[in-house]
Design a protein around this motif. Structure first.
Motif, PDB file in Angstrom:
ATOM      1  N   ASP A  69       0.834  -1.212   0.000  1.00 13.52           N
ATOM      2  CA  ASP A  69       0.000   0.000   0.000  1.00 13.52           C
ATOM      3  C   ASP A  69       0.866   1.258   0.000  1.00 13.52           C
ATOM      4  O   ASP A  69       0.565   2.239  -0.692  1.00 13.52           O
ATOM      5  CB  ASP A  69      -0.929   0.007   1.222  1.00 13.52           C
ATOM      6  CG  ASP A  69      -2.056  -1.008   1.099  1.00 13.52           C
ATOM      7  OD1 ASP A  69      -2.318  -1.469  -0.036  1.00 13.52           O
ATOM      8  OD2 ASP A  69      -2.671  -1.339   2.129  1.00 13.52           O
ATOM      9  N   TRP A  70       1.944   1.224   0.787  1.00 17.81           N
ATOM     10  CA  TRP A  70       2.825   2.383   0.869  1.00 17.81           C
ATOM     11  C   TRP A  70       3.533   2.646  -0.462  1.00 17.81           C
ATOM     12  O   TRP A  70       3.653   3.779  -0.911  1.00 17.81           O
ATOM     13  CB  TRP A  70       3.837   2.172   1.984  1.00 17.81           C
ATOM     14  CG  TRP A  70       4.705   3.366   2.248  1.00 17.81           C
ATOM     15  CD1 TRP A  70       4.400   4.467   3.001  1.00 17.81           C
ATOM     16  CD2 TRP A  70       6.029   3.583   1.742  1.00 17.81           C
ATOM     17  NE1 TRP A  70       5.455   5.345   2.993  1.00 17.81           N
ATOM     18  CE2 TRP A  70       6.470   4.837   2.238  1.00 17.81           C
ATOM     19  CE3 TRP A  70       6.886   2.835   0.935  1.00 17.81           C
ATOM     20  CZ2 TRP A  70       7.722   5.351   1.944  1.00 17.81           C
ATOM     21  CZ3 TRP A  70       8.137   3.348   0.633  1.00 17.81           C
ATOM     22  CH2 TRP A  70       8.549   4.592   1.128  1.00 17.81           C
ATOM     23  N   LEU A  71       3.996   1.589  -1.114  1.00 15.36           N
ATOM     24  CA  LEU A  71       4.683   1.739  -2.399  1.00 15.36           C
ATOM     25  C   LEU A  71       3.757   2.288  -3.487  1.00 15.36           C
ATOM     26  O   LEU A  71       4.199   3.001  -4.389  1.00 15.36           O
ATOM     27  CB  LEU A  71       5.270   0.398  -2.854  1.00 15.36           C
ATOM     28  CG  LEU A  71       6.512  -0.106  -2.110  1.00 15.36           C
ATOM     29  CD1 LEU A  71       6.865  -1.511  -2.571  1.00 15.36           C
ATOM     30  CD2 LEU A  71       7.699   0.831  -2.319  1.00 15.36           C
ATOM     31  N   ALA A  95       8.604 -10.411  -7.843  1.00 18.31           N
ATOM     32  CA  ALA A  95       7.709 -10.126  -8.970  1.00 18.31           C
ATOM     33  C   ALA A  95       6.696  -9.042  -8.625  1.00 18.31           C
ATOM     34  O   ALA A  95       6.469  -8.104  -9.411  1.00 18.31           O
ATOM     35  CB  ALA A  95       6.996 -11.403  -9.403  1.00 18.31           C
ATOM     36  N   GLU A  96       6.090  -9.134  -7.439  1.00 22.79           N
ATOM     37  CA  GLU A  96       5.070  -8.157  -7.058  1.00 22.79           C
ATOM     38  C   GLU A  96       5.675  -6.799  -6.743  1.00 22.79           C
ATOM     39  O   GLU A  96       5.222  -5.762  -7.253  1.00 22.79           O
ATOM     40  CB  GLU A  96       4.277  -8.662  -5.855  1.00 22.79           C
ATOM     41  CG  GLU A  96       3.161  -7.717  -5.434  1.00 22.79           C
ATOM     42  CD  GLU A  96       2.351  -8.222  -4.261  1.00 22.79           C
ATOM     43  OE1 GLU A  96       1.366  -7.547  -3.890  1.00 22.79           O
ATOM     44  OE2 GLU A  96       2.704  -9.289  -3.711  1.00 22.79           O
ATOM     45  N   LEU A  97       6.707  -6.777  -5.930  1.00 24.83           N
ATOM     46  CA  LEU A  97       7.302  -5.501  -5.511  1.00 24.83           C
ATOM     47  C   LEU A  97       8.004  -4.797  -6.665  1.00 24.83           C
ATOM     48  O   LEU A  97       8.098  -3.568  -6.694  1.00 24.83           O
ATOM     49  CB  LEU A  97       8.278  -5.728  -4.363  1.00 24.83           C
ATOM     50  CG  LEU A  97       7.692  -6.320  -3.076  1.00 24.83           C
ATOM     51  CD1 LEU A  97       8.794  -6.594  -2.059  1.00 24.83           C
ATOM     52  CD2 LEU A  97       6.635  -5.401  -2.480  1.00 24.83           C
ATOM     53  N   GLY A  98       8.495  -5.583  -7.615  1.00 26.05           N
ATOM     54  CA  GLY A  98       9.178  -5.012  -8.759  1.00 26.05           C
ATOM     55  C   GLY A  98       8.289  -4.166  -9.658  1.00 26.05           C
ATOM     56  O   GLY A  98       8.788  -3.427 -10.513  1.00 26.05           O
ATOM     57  N   LYS A  99       6.989  -4.237  -9.468  1.00 29.87           N
ATOM     58  CA  LYS A  99       6.058  -3.395 -10.235  1.00 29.87           C
ATOM     59  C   LYS A  99       6.146  -1.930  -9.793  1.00 29.87           C
ATOM     60  O   LYS A  99       5.776  -1.030 -10.549  1.00 29.87           O
ATOM     61  CB  LYS A  99       4.622  -3.881 -10.043  1.00 29.87           C
ATOM     62  CG  LYS A  99       4.361  -5.297 -10.524  1.00 29.87           C
ATOM     63  CD  LYS A  99       2.945  -5.729 -10.147  1.00 29.87           C
ATOM     64  CE  LYS A  99       2.663  -7.181 -10.523  1.00 29.87           C
ATOM     65  NZ  LYS A  99       1.300  -7.606 -10.080  1.00 29.87           N
ATOM     66  N   TYR A 100       6.625  -1.712  -8.556  1.00 29.30           N
ATOM     67  CA  TYR A 100       6.576  -0.378  -7.969  1.00 29.30           C
ATOM     68  C   TYR A 100       7.947   0.277  -7.792  1.00 29.30           C
ATOM     69  O   TYR A 100       8.029   1.502  -7.700  1.00 29.30           O
ATOM     70  CB  TYR A 100       5.882  -0.439  -6.602  1.00 29.30           C
ATOM     71  CG  TYR A 100       4.562  -1.158  -6.642  1.00 29.30           C
ATOM     72  CD1 TYR A 100       3.442  -0.570  -7.229  1.00 29.30           C
ATOM     73  CD2 TYR A 100       4.425  -2.442  -6.118  1.00 29.30           C
ATOM     74  CE1 TYR A 100       2.226  -1.233  -7.276  1.00 29.30           C
ATOM     75  CE2 TYR A 100       3.211  -3.113  -6.155  1.00 29.30           C
ATOM     76  CZ  TYR A 100       2.114  -2.512  -6.737  1.00 29.30           C
ATOM     77  OH  TYR A 100       0.907  -3.175  -6.795  1.00 29.30           O
ATOM     78  N   THR A 101       9.003  -0.507  -7.732  1.00 30.25           N
ATOM     79  CA  THR A 101      10.332   0.050  -7.470  1.00 30.25           C
ATOM     80  C   THR A 101      11.394  -0.943  -7.914  1.00 30.25           C
ATOM     81  O   THR A 101      11.078  -1.999  -8.480  1.00 30.25           O
ATOM     82  CB  THR A 101      10.490   0.381  -5.972  1.00 30.25           C
ATOM     83  OG1 THR A 101      11.710   1.079  -5.760  1.00 30.25           O
ATOM     84  CG2 THR A 101      10.452  -0.883  -5.122  1.00 30.25           C
ATOM     85  N   LYS A 102      12.665  -0.627  -7.644  1.00 32.86           N
ATOM     86  CA  LYS A 102      13.777  -1.487  -8.061  1.00 32.86           C
ATOM     87  C   LYS A 102      14.601  -1.917  -6.851  1.00 32.86           C
ATOM     88  O   LYS A 102      14.714  -1.188  -5.866  1.00 32.86           O
ATOM     89  CB  LYS A 102      14.685  -0.732  -9.045  1.00 32.86           C
ATOM     90  CG  LYS A 102      14.011  -0.332 -10.348  1.00 32.86           C
ATOM     91  CD  LYS A 102      14.988   0.439 -11.229  1.00 32.86           C
ATOM     92  CE  LYS A 102      14.330   0.850 -12.540  1.00 32.86           C
ATOM     93  NZ  LYS A 102      15.264   1.613 -13.404  1.00 32.86           N
TER      94      LYS A 102
END
Length: 387
Positions: A69-71, A95-102
């Motif tokens: 939610d924060w990302l 895979a999921e977190l990579g949608k929002y940052t690196k």
């Protein structure tokens, strides 16, 4: 041009002091996501924004909901994990977190080859890299394995940090008695020959990009608390190209990229240096690499963002002391006046302090919190198996 924003995940740790300072000096904005206010990293003067979040280790699902939610509502250019839990979390959820940052973390299949201590020992055996004799344990085979093992030996959880859950055993009977409870508390385990004291202990830190070794440092760990198996409280940076080559070859075998930190022990019976484990994140003593000329912090951030990488010049011979633990070492050690470098030499051209770099408040707050942790009966019990 707007500055890039870097998140230090599990930013409450002591390594966040050195990392935030180096990144700040390189022009980055720093956000620290912490699970504790009373900590080194939270109080660092180099952090632009500090956020308290659920513990990744103790409340993983709750943290994941919060973090996603924060990302979604905050622009973050890159994430750098500060401990094993946050590194594993990023790899598992890549895979999921990579949608929002690196972030620069190997895929979980590769990650576990280094992080899982037993898998790493299997790879070392297959490729003939020096390592202690290691046998797998399970509830089905542990009695038979107990008869095959050499003693003394250590029961080790496959995935753990800081020696938690280790148990030293001297007979097959003792292994059979102790293993089931360790398995229950810590999960899958292996048993490993105990390397007797007397040999040197080393850390090797490396950064790999596109299969190329960019920079590396080697540390000789001089003092520990507790003395037989605790955390390092005094180290010196040294030149050991043979150890760098060994660790680089292991990482190539695994398929690792980015940063990695190795622990190695010299076997005094043979003088052979053996691989013990890989830590998949920057260690508490990362400041020693930084003051020795190798800026791993900027290297990780730059590589994550696709910027050109710099090869730094290495200046070994620097000493790093962790006063909170070194004071405890002095209080309990019978070698307090015969150690080298001398304990009473508190200052000098090449002497640095692990607690420094984030300001006086960070040093005092973190030191008090660390001392409380060391004196906590539950924490001491978790690490009691090495004594």
């Amino acid at each position: 041009m707007a500055k890039n924003t870097i998140v230090l995940l599990n930013g409450e740790t002591i390594q966040a002091l050195a990392m935030a300072k180096a990144l700040k000096e390189s022009g980055y904005n720093i956000i620290s996501i912490c699970d504790s206010i009373d900590s080194y990293g939270y109080c660092s003067k180099h952090v632009d924004e500090k956020i308290i979040a659920p513990s990744i280790h103790e409340h993983t699902n709750l943290f994941h909901e919060f973090f996603v939610d924060w990302l979604k509502t905050n622009k973050v250019d890159a994430i750098i994990p500060m401990n094993d839990f946050s590194a594993e979390y990023l790899s598992k959820n890549k895979a999921e977190l990579g949608k929002y940052t690196k972030f620069l973390i190997p895929d979980y299949e590769v990650f576990t080859k280094g992080y899982d201590k037993h898998k790493l020992m299997q790879i070392c055996k297959e490729w003939n890299y020096p390592h202690p004799l290691t046998l797998d344990l399970s509830l089905e085979n542990y009695e038979a394995v107990a008869e095959k093992m050499v003693y003394p030996a250590l029961i080790k959880p496959n995935i753990t940090t800081g020696g938690r859950g280790f148990a030293r055993v001297t007979t097959p009977k003792e292994l059979i008695e102790k293993y089931p409870s360790i398995k229950k508390d810590y999960g899958d385990c292996h048993v490993q020959e105990f390397i007797p004291p007397g040999g040197a202990q080393y850390k090797v830190e490396l950064f790999i990009n596109n299969g190329e070794l960019i920079n590396a440092t080697v540390m000789n760990k001089i003092r520990f608390y507790p003395e037989n198996g605790g955390s390092s409280c005094c180290s010196i940076s040294i030149q050991r190209d043979d150890l760098v080559d060994l660790c680089f070859n292991i990482l190539k075998t695994i398929g690792w990229y980015g940063f990695a930190d190795f622990d190695l022990i010299e076997d005094p019976r043979t003088n052979e240096v053996k691989v013990m484990e890989i830590n998949p994140r920057v260690p508490a003593c990362i400041r020693l690499s930084l003051v020795s000329g190798i800026d791993f912090a900027t290297m990780i951030a730059d590589a994550t963002l696709g910027k050109p990488l710099q090869k730094y010049e290495y200046f070994p011979g620097k000493v790093l002391r962790y006063m909170a633990l070194d004071a405890l070492w002095f209080a309990y050690s019978t070698n307090r006046f015969s150690t080298s470098p001398a304990w009473l030499k508190l200052f000098g051209k090449n002497i640095y302090w692990q607690e420094c770099g984030g300001g006086l408040k960070a040093m005092l707050t973190g030191s008090l919190s660390g001392l409380k942790k060391q004196l906590n009966p539950k924490f001491r019990e978790a690490k009691a198996g090495l004594r």
